[in-house]
Design an enzyme around this catalytic site. Structure first.
Site, PDB file in Angstrom:
ATOM      1  N   CYS A 195       9.094  -0.666   2.640  1.00 37.36           N
ATOM      2  CA  CYS A 195       9.654   0.656   2.956  1.00 37.36           C
ATOM      3  C   CYS A 195       9.643   0.898   4.461  1.00 37.36           C
ATOM      4  CB  CYS A 195       8.843   1.749   2.266  1.00 37.36           C
ATOM      5  SG  CYS A 195       8.796   1.585   0.483  1.00 37.36           S
TER       6      CYS A 195
HETATM    7  C1  BEZ Z   1       6.761  -1.980  -0.163  1.00 34.55           C
HETATM    8  O1  BEZ Z   1       7.470  -1.079   0.276  1.00 34.55           O
HETATM    9  O2  BEZ Z   1       6.340  -2.856   0.564  1.00 34.55           O
HETATM   10  C2  BEZ Z   1       6.407  -2.023  -1.626  1.00 34.55           C
HETATM   11  C3  BEZ Z   1       6.284  -0.859  -2.346  1.00 34.55           C
HETATM   12  C4  BEZ Z   1       5.931  -0.922  -3.694  1.00 34.55           C
HETATM   13  C5  BEZ Z   1       5.737  -2.172  -4.287  1.00 34.55           C
HETATM   14  C6  BEZ Z   1       5.900  -3.329  -3.560  1.00 34.55           C
HETATM   15  C7  BEZ Z   1       6.243  -3.266  -2.215  1.00 34.55           C
END
Ligand code: BEZ
Length: 214
Positions: free
Chosen positions: A45
């Site tokens: 994200c």
């Molecule tokens: C991420 O944004 O890195 C992420 C969020 C939830 C699960 C896996 C990765």
């Protein structure tokens, strides 16, 4: 709830990092790329929000605004933004909705199956200035999105609106396009496509738009 292409994007009010936001009023006469991400302080994200911030000029050239959503609070969003800027060199320059009660996430079908209290998945809605949903994409939490593809889809949608053309597989801006099958009248074809076109079939007609029209 699943939202349908050409349906009206539901209006809502929500708190955001730029204050209370009333969606349709905030949209005005712009296109909106409305995207959800699972959670604050997560790596994928973080890279996505920085990527969208870097594309601010590209969105503006296309009369488009970005709007993000996750189920964390505004306070968390603001703390996370400090980390995004420190690690990615740019802070989000668009609102991030705070949706801890998952009201907007439910409205837009951004939650995974059988887990109404969980985190949002990576949904993207392309919403035109008439508030109509024109395209959508959905990725799982662990797969970061390709925002060049999101710009390419936006370019294709806007091209279709301006000219009676559709974009073929793997189209890139400036590439050949196809004339929509509904246009068959020879006078209309000559008027719309003075540069001419190549008909492989009556329903498979290729043309290249002049560079000032793409
Ligand atoms: C991420 O944004 O890195 C992420 C969020 C939830 C699960 C896996 C990765």
């Amino acid at each position: 709830m699943s939202l349908l292409i050409h349906g009206v994007a539901p209006d809502f009010t929500s708190d955001s990092t730029q204050g209370p936001l009333s969606f349709h009023a905030w949209q005005g006469h712009h296109w909106v790329i409305f995207f959800s991400h699972p959670k604050d302080f997560t790596p994928v994200c973080t890279t996505e929000l920085a990527t969208v911030a870097r594309l601010h000029g590209a969105f503006a050239e296309r009369n488009a605004k970005a709007l993000a959503l996750s189920v964390d609070s505004v306070e968390d969003h603001h703390r996370w933004i400090v980390d995004i800027e420190a690690t990615q060199g740019i802070a989000p320059n668009f609102p991030i909705l705070a949706d801890p009660e998952r009201r907007v996430a439910q409205l837009y079908g951004m939650l995974p199956a059988g887990a109404p209290d969980s985190f949002t998945v990576r949904s993207v809605y392309f919403i035109d200035p008439a508030h109509r949903i024109r395209a959508s994409l959905t990725y799982p939490a662990a797969t970061g999105r390709n925002f060049d593809e999101i710009l390419r889809v936006l370019d294709g949608l806007q091209l279709t609106d301006r000219h009676a053309v559709a974009t073929p597989a793997n189209w890139r801006p400036g590439g050949e396009v196809v004339i929509v099958p509904s246009i068959q009248d020879p006078d209309e074809l000559a008027r719309r496509f003075p540069q001419g076109f190549r008909a492989e079939r009556p329903w498979l007609r290729w043309t290249r738009l002049p560079s000032d029209q793409t």
